[in-house]
Design a protein around this motif. Structure first.
Motif, PDB file in Angstrom:
ATOM      1  N   TYR A 199      -6.628  -4.145  -3.116  1.00  0.00           N
ATOM      2  CA  TYR A 199      -5.616  -4.814  -2.312  1.00  0.00           C
ATOM      3  C   TYR A 199      -5.986  -6.289  -2.156  1.00  0.00           C
ATOM      4  O   TYR A 199      -7.164  -6.649  -2.104  1.00  0.00           O
ATOM      5  CB  TYR A 199      -5.484  -4.148  -0.942  1.00  0.00           C
TER       6      TYR A 199
ATOM      7  N   THR B   8      -5.300   6.173  -0.232  1.00  0.00           N
ATOM      8  CA  THR B   8      -4.947   5.365  -1.406  1.00  0.00           C
ATOM      9  C   THR B   8      -4.909   6.225  -2.657  1.00  0.00           C
ATOM     10  O   THR B   8      -3.988   6.118  -3.482  1.00  0.00           O
ATOM     11  CB  THR B   8      -5.946   4.206  -1.577  1.00  0.00           C
TER      12      THR B   8
ATOM     13  N   PRO C 253       1.000   1.550  -6.709  1.00  0.00           N
ATOM     14  CA  PRO C 253       1.157   0.306  -5.947  1.00  0.00           C
ATOM     15  C   PRO C 253       2.609  -0.070  -5.656  1.00  0.00           C
ATOM     16  O   PRO C 253       2.861  -1.159  -5.157  1.00  0.00           O
ATOM     17  CB  PRO C 253       0.546  -0.710  -6.903  1.00  0.00           C
TER      18      PRO C 253
ATOM     19  N   THR D 166       2.978  -0.011  -1.583  1.00  0.00           N
ATOM     20  CA  THR D 166       1.872  -0.537  -0.769  1.00  0.00           C
ATOM     21  C   THR D 166       1.380  -1.886  -1.272  1.00  0.00           C
ATOM     22  O   THR D 166       0.637  -2.568  -0.567  1.00  0.00           O
ATOM     23  CB  THR D 166       0.695   0.439  -0.771  1.00  0.00           C
TER      24      THR D 166
ATOM     25  N   GLY E  83      -0.911  -4.267  -3.930  1.00  0.00           N
ATOM     26  CA  GLY E  83      -2.218  -4.136  -4.537  1.00  0.00           C
ATOM     27  C   GLY E  83      -2.121  -4.032  -6.046  1.00  0.00           C
ATOM     28  O   GLY E  83      -1.038  -4.016  -6.635  1.00  0.00           O
TER      29      GLY E  83
ATOM     30  N   ASP F  42      -2.167  -1.811   8.472  1.00  0.00           N
ATOM     31  CA  ASP F  42      -2.806  -1.616   7.181  1.00  0.00           C
ATOM     32  C   ASP F  42      -4.080  -0.773   7.277  1.00  0.00           C
ATOM     33  O   ASP F  42      -4.725  -0.510   6.258  1.00  0.00           O
ATOM     34  CB  ASP F  42      -3.148  -2.970   6.548  1.00  0.00           C
TER      35      ASP F  42
END
Length: 553
Positions: free
Chosen positions: A11, A44, A54, A57, A59, A417
């Motif tokens: 990230y 994740t 990704p 989210t 990253g 986050d």
């Protein structure tokens, strides 16, 4: 079914990769349990399977993840909806409709299934998860555990080939958790569904896993293997494994049944001994509830509840989902006006007291920690908590609590986050900074690993020793066994049991911790009690016959 090829995720606002070097395959029709410390990247990794990472989210995803032959980099979550069903840590973020029945049907509507198929699957799922009585209820009126069952049911109705579950039993009472895990077992064994599940309450699930995937954190590579082999060196493990490690059992027991088969010598060795009694608070009550009745809309939530809590006392509030635990805690901070009865906290009536005055007497950490977090960064949240608690707390007090509970949380991160466990840690620190006389915690270990839970236990014990009273609503029977002097059980809004924790939980099949089940009928609750009791025992000679020698802890 699921293949990771040198997968790493980085990230933009973090110093290093959240995931690194994941290279493995989860076969079709197996239940793979994902374990690791809080913040090690479990959510994740699950997100890479569903396509949320990704695509939603952000990253950078290096390497490749394929599910049923589909590359998740090239397929967005909507392109995987017929293949992958996902339930995250927060059920409220999962919902798109207003009622239970509509939510169960929504995914099937999106896939264009026939109405008669939808109706049949909704009925099957209502029965599977014990939701039939709630079918017409508004989702916002349900307890946290009931919402979690609905979220799980909403993905089961679409019959996905892969289920991705993040902490699916964290808000469920022991009975409901067993029901959900039984459903998952049927899907795996009978239908060949592949389940990838992250869970901190390993005592509930590790015995059902075909494989365990360990994310050690700290940049160490992931480890995939048989449950007993991984648990032998995993930094997070359930009490029954801790008992087996201490006793030197090989292979390690993963279930209470396995441990009981080996524990006869240990039970004989402990026979006649008792753990030290829990301290008894004798001062005047700082919290008093008398014949409290509260309704949530048309639903009676509490029915004549009476409860006292004294300075220095730690009490666990337990009961099935929807029993009224959260409503009782909310009533103690003035969130719900009593229909009848009285509530007094530190001499104040909560629903008639200004928040600025009440906050010094009582603090509540709710099930959803985001209700308490409003700043842009962790550092700003901690600074605001210090300021609100002044002069009782100086600058840096809140941040020190965060570091003590869960080291390694970045000051610059936005609270949204953080992982669920990290968010809860921050909310706990915010409330504990002001050191209120009465501390109320609603599911305080949801999302916390065993190490973080142990640190929480130490902090709460220190607060109790300083004269603070603690009341925690929890489905975590291991936490209650380790921490609570007293346990109160609610059912249908009424108190059905109230007494010393050992007396209440040892005789309860639902609320007994693993050690109590292994050593029944002896009154031992935790591994720590046993190791303390046997620490002075003379160890057996190395060549003593295993069949006759007592197990050494």
């Amino acid at each position: 079914m699921i293949t990771f090829e040198q997968v790493s995720v980085h990230y933009h606002d973090t110093a290093g990769p959240t995931l690194r070097g994941v290279d493995l395959t989860v076969p079709e029709g197996e239940l793979c349990l994902l374990v690791g410390p809080s913040g090690s990247g479990k959510s994740t990794l699950l997100g890479t399977v569903s396509g949320l990472v990704p695509h939603f989210t952000g990253g950078v995803l290096h390497g490749r993840v394929t599910v049923g032959g589909r590359d998740t980099r090239a397929h967005r979550p909507r392109d995987l909806a017929d293949l992958v069903g996902t339930v995250g840590q927060d059920p409220l973020a999962h919902f798109v409709t207003d009622t239970v029945e509509d939510e169960l049907a929504y995914g099937m509507e999106s896939l264009g299934l026939a109405p008669e198929v939808m109706r049949r699957r909704v009925e099957e799922t209502l029965d599977l998860l014990g939701l039939a009585d709630l079918r017409g209820r508004a989702l916002g009126s349900l307890s946290g555990g009931q919402q979690q069952r609905v979220a799980i049911g909403s993905v089961l109705t679409t019959h996905p080939k892969v289920l991705v579950l993040d902490e699916p039993t964290s808000a469920l009472d022991p009975g409901a958790a067993e029901d959900v895990l039984a459903v998952l077992q049927r899907l795996v064994h009978d239908l060949g569904t592949t389940v990838l599940m992250a869970e901190h309450r390993l005592e509930r699930v590790v015995q059902y896993a075909d494989q365990v995937l360990l994310l050690p954190g700290g940049g160490a590579p992931p480890v995939l293997g048989a449950p007993a082999e991984v648990m032998a060196h995993s930094p997070v493990h359930p009490p029954v494994v801790a008992l087996g490690r201490a006793a030197g059992w090989s292979p390690l027991p993963l279930s209470v049944r396995d441990a009981r088969r080996r524990a006869a010598p240990l039970r004989a060795r402990l026979d006649g001994r008792t753990p030290p009694p829990a301290p008894v608070a004798t001062g005047e009550p700082v919290l008093r509830v008398e014949r409290l009745a509260v309704s949530r809309g048309p639903v009676p939530a509490l029915r004549g509840v009476s409860l006292d809590l004294r300075a220095g006392e730690i009490a666990a509030l337990m009961g099935r989902n929807g029993a009224g635990k959260s409503t009782l805690l909310g009533s103690l901070v003035g969130l719900h006006r009593p229909a009848s009865g009285t509530v007094r906290v530190g001499g104040l009536t909560p629903h008639r007291t200004r928040p600025q005055e009440l906050i010094r007497r009582v603090g509540l950490v709710p099930q959803d920690p985001r209700d308490l977090l409003y700043a842009e960064t962790v550092a700003a949240e901690c600074a605001a908590a210090d300021q609100d608690a002044a002069p009782a707390a100086g600058p840096g007090t809140c941040r020190a609590l965060v570091s003590r509970l869960l080291p390694g949380i970045d000051d610059a991160l936005h609270p949204r986050d953080l992982s669920e466990g990290q968010r809860l840690t921050l909310a706990l620190a915010v409330v504990l900074t002001s050191r209120p006389q009465v501390i109320l915690l609603d599911e305080p270990t949801r999302g916390l690993d065993y190490a973080a839970k142990s640190r929480l236990v130490e902090i709460l014990r220190d607060l109790a020793a300083d004269g603070h009273a603690v009341l925690l609503a929890t489905h975590d029977v291991e936490l209650a066994a380790e921490l609570a002097h007293r346990t109160v059980i609610l059912a249908e809004g009424e108190v059905v049991a109230d007494g010393p924790t050992a007396d209440v939980v040892v005789s309860s099949p639902a609320f007994a911790p693993q050690v109590a089940k292994v050593l029944t009928p002896l009154p031992w609750l935790t591994v720590r009690q046993i190791t303390d009791a046997l620490a002075a025992d003379t160890p057996l000679p190395a060549d003593a016959p295993a069949a006759h020698a007592p197990e050494s802890l």
